[in-house]
Design a protein around this motif. Structure first.
Motif, PDB file in Angstrom:
ATOM      1  N   THR A   1      33.605   9.979  46.381  1.00  0.00           N
ATOM      2  CA  THR A   1      32.837  11.071  46.271  1.00  0.00           C
ATOM      3  C   THR A   1      31.356  10.732  46.468  1.00  0.00           C
ATOM      4  O   THR A   1      30.655  11.753  47.401  1.00  0.00           O
ATOM      5  CB  THR A   1      32.712  11.479  44.701  1.00  0.00           C
ATOM      6  OG1 THR A   1      34.293  11.789  44.448  1.00  0.00           O
ATOM      7  CG2 THR A   1      31.818  12.887  44.514  1.00  0.00           C
ATOM      8  N   LEU A   2      31.103   9.581  46.259  1.00  0.00           N
ATOM      9  CA  LEU A   2      29.488   9.219  46.466  1.00  0.00           C
ATOM     10  C   LEU A   2      29.421   9.150  47.984  1.00  0.00           C
ATOM     11  O   LEU A   2      28.252   9.478  48.552  1.00  0.00           O
ATOM     12  CB  LEU A   2      29.163   7.937  45.765  1.00  0.00           C
ATOM     13  CG  LEU A   2      28.552   8.168  44.278  1.00  0.00           C
ATOM     14  CD1 LEU A   2      28.291   6.617  43.670  1.00  0.00           C
ATOM     15  CD2 LEU A   2      27.547   8.827  44.155  1.00  0.00           C
TER      16      LEU A   2
ATOM     17  N   GLN B   1      30.800  10.525  50.328  1.00  0.00           N
ATOM     18  CA  GLN B   1      30.848  11.955  50.846  1.00  0.00           C
ATOM     19  C   GLN B   1      29.470  12.505  50.674  1.00  0.00           C
ATOM     20  O   GLN B   1      28.803  13.219  51.716  1.00  0.00           O
ATOM     21  CB  GLN B   1      31.869  12.974  50.301  1.00  0.00           C
ATOM     22  CG  GLN B   1      33.412  12.461  50.780  1.00  0.00           C
ATOM     23  CD  GLN B   1      34.234  13.140  50.105  1.00  0.00           C
ATOM     24  OE1 GLN B   1      34.096  13.816  48.954  1.00  0.00           O
ATOM     25  NE2 GLN B   1      35.695  12.992  50.505  1.00  0.00           N
ATOM     26  N   GLN B   2      28.881  12.448  49.614  1.00  0.00           N
ATOM     27  CA  GLN B   2      27.628  12.967  49.317  1.00  0.00           C
ATOM     28  C   GLN B   2      26.434  12.128  50.254  1.00  0.00           C
ATOM     29  O   GLN B   2      25.483  12.825  50.455  1.00  0.00           O
ATOM     30  CB  GLN B   2      27.138  12.791  47.658  1.00  0.00           C
ATOM     31  CG  GLN B   2      28.136  13.525  46.764  1.00  0.00           C
ATOM     32  CD  GLN B   2      27.863  13.255  45.464  1.00  0.00           C
ATOM     33  OE1 GLN B   2      27.345  12.379  45.153  1.00  0.00           O
ATOM     34  NE2 GLN B   2      28.175  14.390  44.731  1.00  0.00           N
TER      35      GLN B   2
ATOM     36  N   ASP C   1      16.923  12.081  47.189  1.00  0.00           N
ATOM     37  CA  ASP C   1      18.251  12.155  46.965  1.00  0.00           C
ATOM     38  C   ASP C   1      19.104  11.262  47.450  1.00  0.00           C
ATOM     39  O   ASP C   1      20.241  10.437  46.776  1.00  0.00           O
ATOM     40  CB  ASP C   1      18.789  13.427  47.322  1.00  0.00           C
ATOM     41  CG  ASP C   1      19.916  13.951  46.911  1.00  0.00           C
ATOM     42  OD1 ASP C   1      20.377  13.509  45.596  1.00  0.00           O
ATOM     43  OD2 ASP C   1      20.713  14.539  47.680  1.00  0.00           O
TER      44      ASP C   1
ATOM     45  N   LEU D   1      21.452   8.239  45.343  1.00  0.00           N
ATOM     46  CA  LEU D   1      23.021   8.169  45.529  1.00  0.00           C
ATOM     47  C   LEU D   1      22.989   6.806  45.867  1.00  0.00           C
ATOM     48  O   LEU D   1      24.301   6.355  45.602  1.00  0.00           O
ATOM     49  CB  LEU D   1      23.565   9.143  46.818  1.00  0.00           C
ATOM     50  CG  LEU D   1      23.421  10.612  46.543  1.00  0.00           C
ATOM     51  CD1 LEU D   1      23.531  11.337  47.813  1.00  0.00           C
ATOM     52  CD2 LEU D   1      24.294  11.288  45.650  1.00  0.00           C
TER      53      LEU D   1
ATOM     54  N   LYS E   1      26.531  13.507  53.625  1.00  0.00           N
ATOM     55  CA  LYS E   1      26.055  14.905  53.646  1.00  0.00           C
ATOM     56  C   LYS E   1      24.426  14.713  53.552  1.00  0.00           C
ATOM     57  O   LYS E   1      23.556  15.574  54.395  1.00  0.00           O
ATOM     58  CB  LYS E   1      26.506  15.680  52.430  1.00  0.00           C
ATOM     59  CG  LYS E   1      25.781  17.191  52.468  1.00  0.00           C
ATOM     60  CD  LYS E   1      26.531  17.912  51.267  1.00  0.00           C
ATOM     61  CE  LYS E   1      25.891  19.257  51.075  1.00  0.00           C
ATOM     62  NZ  LYS E   1      26.203  20.003  50.052  1.00  0.00           N
ATOM     63  N   ALA E   2      23.832  13.846  52.610  1.00  0.00           N
ATOM     64  CA  ALA E   2      22.428  13.695  52.639  1.00  0.00           C
ATOM     65  C   ALA E   2      21.795  13.198  54.011  1.00  0.00           C
ATOM     66  O   ALA E   2      20.967  13.384  54.405  1.00  0.00           O
ATOM     67  CB  ALA E   2      22.138  12.857  51.540  1.00  0.00           C
TER      68      ALA E   2
END
Length: 301
Positions: free
Chosen positions: A36-37, A39-40, A77, A81, A43-44
Protein backbone atom coordinates in the motif's frame (compact mmCIF):
# COMPACT_ATOMS: atom_id res chain seq x y z
CA UNK A 1 -1.14 -26.55 -13.30
CA UNK A 2 1.50 -28.37 -11.31
CA UNK A 3 2.24 -28.44 -7.60
CA UNK A 4 -1.09 -26.91 -6.63
CA UNK A 5 -2.96 -27.28 -3.37
CA UNK A 6 -6.73 -27.16 -3.23
CA UNK A 7 -7.89 -25.10 -0.24
CA UNK A 8 -10.52 -26.75 1.94
CA UNK A 9 -14.03 -25.60 1.11
CA UNK A 10 -12.99 -23.74 -2.04
CA UNK A 11 -13.52 -25.53 -5.32
CA UNK A 12 -12.95 -22.54 -7.61
CA UNK A 13 -9.43 -21.57 -6.60
CA UNK A 14 -6.07 -23.01 -5.70
CA UNK A 15 -2.56 -21.97 -4.83
CA UNK A 16 0.80 -23.50 -5.49
CA UNK A 17 2.95 -25.33 -3.03
CA UNK A 18 5.14 -22.72 -1.38
CA UNK A 19 2.58 -19.96 -1.90
CA UNK A 20 -0.12 -18.90 0.53
CA UNK A 21 -1.79 -15.61 -0.45
CA UNK A 22 -4.52 -16.17 2.16
CA UNK A 23 -2.12 -16.25 5.12
CA UNK A 24 -2.82 -13.58 7.75
CA UNK A 25 0.46 -13.73 9.63
CA UNK A 26 2.28 -10.72 11.01
CA UNK A 27 4.78 -10.93 8.16
CA UNK A 28 2.07 -11.04 5.48
CA UNK A 29 0.27 -8.07 7.04
CA UNK A 30 3.54 -6.15 7.12
CA UNK A 31 4.09 -6.98 3.47
CA UNK A 32 0.56 -5.81 2.61
CA UNK A 33 1.23 -2.48 4.31
CA UNK A 34 4.43 -2.19 2.31
CA UNK A 35 2.47 -2.75 -0.92
CA UNK A 36 0.00 0.00 0.00
CA UNK A 37 2.81 2.42 0.83
CA UNK A 38 4.54 1.66 -2.47
CA UNK A 39 1.35 2.55 -4.33
CA UNK A 40 0.98 5.78 -2.38
CA UNK A 41 4.61 6.69 -3.04
CA UNK A 42 4.27 6.24 -6.80
CA UNK A 43 1.09 8.36 -6.76
CA UNK A 44 2.90 11.13 -4.87
CA UNK A 45 5.83 10.96 -7.29
CA UNK A 46 3.47 11.41 -10.23
CA UNK A 47 1.86 14.41 -8.56
CA UNK A 48 5.30 15.89 -7.93
CA UNK A 49 6.30 15.37 -11.56
CA UNK A 50 3.10 17.09 -12.69
CA UNK A 51 3.69 20.07 -10.41
CA UNK A 52 7.30 20.38 -11.59
CA UNK A 53 6.23 20.26 -15.24
CA UNK A 54 3.61 22.93 -14.61
CA UNK A 55 6.18 25.10 -12.86
CA UNK A 56 8.53 24.87 -15.83
CA UNK A 57 5.83 25.42 -18.43
CA UNK A 58 4.05 28.50 -17.10
CA UNK A 59 5.03 32.15 -16.79
CA UNK A 60 1.88 33.16 -14.93
CA UNK A 61 2.83 34.32 -11.44
CA UNK A 62 -0.40 33.09 -9.83
CA UNK A 63 -0.13 29.66 -11.45
CA UNK A 64 3.51 29.41 -10.40
CA UNK A 65 2.57 30.21 -6.81
CA UNK A 66 -0.09 27.51 -6.86
CA UNK A 67 2.38 25.05 -8.37
CA UNK A 68 4.94 25.86 -5.69
CA UNK A 69 2.37 25.31 -2.94
CA UNK A 70 1.33 22.00 -4.50
CA UNK A 71 4.97 20.96 -4.90
CA UNK A 72 5.71 21.78 -1.28
CA UNK A 73 2.70 19.76 -0.11
CA UNK A 74 3.56 16.77 -2.30
CA UNK A 75 7.22 16.77 -1.19
CA UNK A 76 6.13 16.83 2.44
CA UNK A 77 3.67 13.99 1.87
CA UNK A 78 6.29 11.98 -0.02
CA UNK A 79 8.77 12.43 2.81
CA UNK A 80 6.22 11.18 5.35
CA UNK A 81 5.45 8.14 3.20
CA UNK A 82 9.14 7.27 2.87
CA UNK A 83 9.64 7.64 6.61
CA UNK A 84 6.68 5.34 7.20
CA UNK A 85 8.20 2.82 4.79
CA UNK A 86 11.50 3.05 6.64
CA UNK A 87 9.61 2.33 9.85
CA UNK A 88 8.11 -0.81 8.32
CA UNK A 89 11.51 -1.92 7.07
CA UNK A 90 12.89 -1.57 10.59
CA UNK A 91 10.10 -3.68 12.12
CA UNK A 92 12.32 -6.69 12.69
CA UNK A 93 10.35 -8.07 15.65
CA UNK A 94 7.70 -9.68 13.47
CA UNK A 95 10.32 -11.90 11.82
CA UNK A 96 11.79 -13.22 15.08
CA UNK A 97 11.05 -16.43 16.92
CA UNK A 98 8.29 -15.37 19.31
CA UNK A 99 9.19 -18.06 21.85
CA UNK A 100 12.64 -16.65 22.50
CA UNK A 101 13.22 -14.17 25.28
CA UNK A 102 16.09 -11.75 25.91
CA UNK A 103 17.76 -12.31 22.56
CA UNK A 104 19.10 -9.68 20.21
CA UNK A 105 16.78 -9.54 17.17
CA UNK A 106 18.30 -10.28 13.80
CA UNK A 107 17.80 -8.01 10.80
CA UNK A 108 15.89 -9.67 7.94
CA UNK A 109 15.16 -8.26 4.49
CA UNK A 110 11.67 -7.54 3.23
CA UNK A 111 10.52 -8.89 -0.12
CA UNK A 112 10.53 -6.69 -3.20
CA UNK A 113 7.05 -6.02 -4.56
CA UNK A 114 6.01 -6.18 -8.20
CA UNK A 115 3.04 -5.65 -10.48
CA UNK A 116 1.22 -8.26 -12.51
CA UNK A 117 2.58 -9.11 -15.95
CA UNK A 118 0.64 -10.57 -18.88
CA UNK A 119 2.82 -12.88 -20.96
CA UNK A 120 0.03 -14.33 -23.09
CA UNK A 121 -0.24 -12.02 -26.11
CA UNK A 122 3.49 -11.12 -26.47
CA UNK A 123 4.58 -14.76 -26.19
CA UNK A 124 1.94 -16.02 -28.63
CA UNK A 125 2.83 -13.34 -31.18
CA UNK A 126 6.53 -14.15 -30.91
CA UNK A 127 5.95 -17.91 -31.19
CA UNK A 128 3.91 -17.44 -34.35
CA UNK A 129 6.34 -14.96 -35.90
CA UNK A 130 9.68 -16.50 -34.93
CA UNK A 131 8.95 -20.24 -34.69
CA UNK A 132 6.06 -20.37 -37.21
CA UNK A 133 4.04 -22.57 -34.88
CA UNK A 134 0.43 -22.43 -33.77
CA UNK A 135 0.50 -20.25 -30.63
CA UNK A 136 -2.75 -21.62 -29.22
CA UNK A 137 -0.95 -24.91 -28.53
CA UNK A 138 1.18 -23.11 -25.94
CA UNK A 139 -1.58 -21.29 -24.06
CA UNK A 140 -1.58 -23.73 -21.14
CA UNK A 141 2.20 -23.49 -20.80
CA UNK A 142 2.09 -19.69 -20.85
CA UNK A 143 -0.68 -19.68 -18.27
CA UNK A 144 1.43 -21.99 -16.13
CA UNK A 145 4.32 -19.52 -16.22
CA UNK A 146 1.99 -16.64 -15.38
CA UNK A 147 0.52 -18.64 -12.51
CA UNK A 148 4.02 -19.42 -11.24
CA UNK A 149 4.98 -15.74 -11.34
CA UNK A 150 1.82 -14.74 -9.52
CA UNK A 151 2.58 -17.30 -6.82
CA UNK A 152 6.05 -15.85 -6.26
CA UNK A 153 4.46 -12.58 -5.12
CA UNK A 154 3.24 -14.28 -1.92
CA UNK A 155 5.71 -17.05 -1.07
CA UNK A 156 5.29 -18.95 2.17
CA UNK A 157 7.99 -18.32 4.78
CA UNK A 158 9.53 -21.78 4.63
CA UNK A 159 11.71 -23.94 2.40
CA UNK A 160 8.77 -24.54 0.06
CA UNK A 161 8.58 -20.79 -0.54
CA UNK A 162 12.29 -20.66 -1.34
CA UNK A 163 11.92 -23.54 -3.79
CA UNK A 164 8.99 -21.75 -5.42
CA UNK A 165 11.15 -18.69 -6.11
CA UNK A 166 14.02 -20.85 -7.35
CA UNK A 167 11.63 -22.67 -9.68
CA UNK A 168 10.50 -19.41 -11.26
CA UNK A 169 14.09 -18.19 -11.56
CA UNK A 170 14.99 -21.38 -13.42
CA UNK A 171 12.02 -20.88 -15.71
CA UNK A 172 13.23 -17.35 -16.47
CA UNK A 173 16.62 -18.71 -17.52
CA UNK A 174 14.91 -21.05 -19.99
CA UNK A 175 12.51 -18.40 -21.27
CA UNK A 176 15.26 -15.83 -21.72
CA UNK A 177 16.97 -17.95 -24.37
CA UNK A 178 13.77 -18.79 -26.22
CA UNK A 179 11.27 -15.95 -25.86
CA UNK A 180 13.30 -12.84 -24.96
CA UNK A 181 15.49 -12.08 -27.99
CA UNK A 182 18.27 -9.56 -27.26
CA UNK A 183 17.64 -7.73 -30.54
CA UNK A 184 14.04 -6.70 -29.81
CA UNK A 185 11.53 -6.09 -27.04
CA UNK A 186 8.21 -7.89 -26.82
CA UNK A 187 6.36 -5.09 -25.08
CA UNK A 188 6.51 -6.82 -21.68
CA UNK A 189 7.21 -4.36 -18.87
CA UNK A 190 8.54 -5.59 -15.54
CA UNK A 191 7.89 -3.22 -12.64
CA UNK A 192 9.55 -3.77 -9.27
CA UNK A 193 9.53 -1.54 -6.21
CA UNK A 194 12.70 -0.71 -4.33
CA UNK A 195 12.69 -2.66 -1.08
CA UNK A 196 13.92 0.31 0.98
CA UNK A 197 12.62 3.44 -0.75
CA UNK A 198 9.46 2.18 -2.46
CA UNK A 199 10.50 3.84 -5.74
CA UNK A 200 9.36 1.75 -8.72
CA UNK A 201 11.65 0.67 -11.55
CA UNK A 202 10.15 -0.40 -14.88
CA UNK A 203 12.14 -2.15 -17.60
CA UNK A 204 11.49 -4.42 -20.56
CA UNK A 205 14.67 -6.40 -19.96
CA UNK A 206 14.17 -9.73 -18.22
CA UNK A 207 17.35 -9.08 -16.24
CA UNK A 208 15.40 -6.88 -13.82
CA UNK A 209 12.98 -9.75 -13.22
CA UNK A 210 15.77 -12.23 -12.58
CA UNK A 211 17.67 -9.88 -10.27
CA UNK A 212 14.55 -9.10 -8.24
CA UNK A 213 13.69 -12.78 -7.84
CA UNK A 214 17.23 -13.48 -6.64
CA UNK A 215 16.92 -10.66 -4.13
CA UNK A 216 13.67 -12.15 -2.83
CA UNK A 217 15.31 -15.57 -2.52
CA UNK A 218 17.97 -13.99 -0.32
CA UNK A 219 15.34 -12.02 1.62
CA UNK A 220 13.33 -15.16 2.31
CA UNK A 221 16.46 -16.90 3.60
CA UNK A 222 17.07 -14.00 5.99
CA UNK A 223 13.52 -14.28 7.32
CA UNK A 224 13.98 -18.01 7.88
CA UNK A 225 17.24 -17.34 9.69
CA UNK A 226 15.73 -14.61 11.86
CA UNK A 227 12.90 -16.81 13.09
CA UNK A 228 15.05 -19.86 13.87
CA UNK A 229 15.10 -21.15 17.42
CA UNK A 230 18.39 -19.90 18.83
CA UNK A 231 17.99 -21.80 22.07
CA UNK A 232 19.04 -25.05 20.41
CA UNK A 233 22.00 -26.27 18.40
CA UNK A 234 19.82 -27.29 15.46
CA UNK A 235 18.09 -23.91 15.40
CA UNK A 236 21.38 -22.03 15.39
CA UNK A 237 22.73 -24.30 12.65
CA UNK A 238 19.61 -23.53 10.61
CA UNK A 239 20.10 -19.79 11.13
CA UNK A 240 23.78 -19.95 10.18
CA UNK A 241 22.99 -21.82 6.98
CA UNK A 242 20.14 -19.45 6.09
CA UNK A 243 22.24 -16.30 6.54
CA UNK A 244 25.16 -17.80 4.64
CA UNK A 245 22.89 -18.77 1.76
CA UNK A 246 21.37 -15.30 1.68
CA UNK A 247 24.82 -13.69 1.63
CA UNK A 248 25.89 -16.02 -1.18
CA UNK A 249 22.85 -15.13 -3.28
CA UNK A 250 23.47 -11.40 -2.81
CA UNK A 251 27.14 -11.79 -3.73
CA UNK A 252 26.15 -13.67 -6.87
CA UNK A 253 23.63 -10.94 -7.66
CA UNK A 254 26.29 -8.26 -7.23
CA UNK A 255 28.75 -10.07 -9.51
CA UNK A 256 26.36 -11.05 -12.30
CA UNK A 257 23.88 -8.17 -12.51
CA UNK A 258 26.20 -5.18 -12.65
CA UNK A 259 23.80 -2.62 -14.18
CA UNK A 260 20.92 -2.74 -11.73
CA UNK A 261 18.72 0.37 -11.78
CA UNK A 262 17.43 0.50 -8.20
CA UNK A 263 19.05 1.45 -4.91
CA UNK A 264 18.46 -1.91 -3.21
CA UNK A 265 20.18 -3.75 -6.09
CA UNK A 266 23.19 -1.44 -6.33
CA UNK A 267 26.61 -3.11 -5.86
CA UNK A 268 27.41 -1.06 -2.76
CA UNK A 269 24.11 -1.95 -1.08
CA UNK A 270 24.39 -5.63 -1.96
CA UNK A 271 27.95 -5.74 -0.62
CA UNK A 272 26.88 -4.11 2.64
CA UNK A 273 23.92 -6.47 3.04
CA UNK A 274 26.04 -9.56 2.40
CA UNK A 275 28.53 -8.43 5.07
CA UNK A 276 25.65 -7.82 7.49
CA UNK A 277 24.27 -11.30 6.90
CA UNK A 278 27.67 -12.92 7.36
CA UNK A 279 28.04 -10.99 10.61
CA UNK A 280 24.70 -12.38 11.78
CA UNK A 281 25.85 -15.88 10.84
CA UNK A 282 28.98 -15.32 12.94
CA UNK A 283 26.82 -14.12 15.83
CA UNK A 284 24.90 -17.40 15.61
CA UNK A 285 28.21 -19.25 15.75
CA UNK A 286 29.17 -17.28 18.85
CA UNK A 287 25.82 -18.07 20.49
CA UNK A 288 26.28 -21.71 19.54
CA UNK A 289 29.52 -21.85 21.51
CA UNK A 290 27.71 -20.46 24.54
CA UNK A 291 25.02 -23.12 24.65
CA UNK A 292 25.36 -25.69 27.43
CA UNK A 293 26.91 -28.89 26.21
CA UNK A 294 24.90 -32.07 26.61
CA UNK A 295 27.23 -34.77 27.97
CA UNK A 296 27.31 -38.05 26.14
CA UNK A 297 25.36 -40.65 28.04
CA UNK A 298 27.31 -43.82 28.81
CA UNK A 299 25.11 -46.81 28.19
CA UNK A 300 24.64 -49.08 31.17
CA UNK A 301 26.06 -52.54 30.98
Amino acid sequence: MTDTIQPAGRSDSYFRKGCNPCAQTGRSKLQSKRVTLNQQIIKAMRLRAGAENLLRATDNAKVRDLALVELSYVNSDLQLLKEELEGLNSSVEVYQNQEEMLTIPFIPLGLKETREVDFMTPFKDFIQEHYSEEPSAYEDSILDVMDLRQATRTPSRDEAGVQLLISYYNQLNLLENRLFPPSRHLGIFFTWYDCFTGVPVCQQHVGLEKASILFNIAALHTQLGARSDRSSMSGLDTAILAFQRAAGVLNHLREVFTHTPSFDLSPAMLHMLSLLLLAQAQECGFQRQGLPRVPHQIPRL
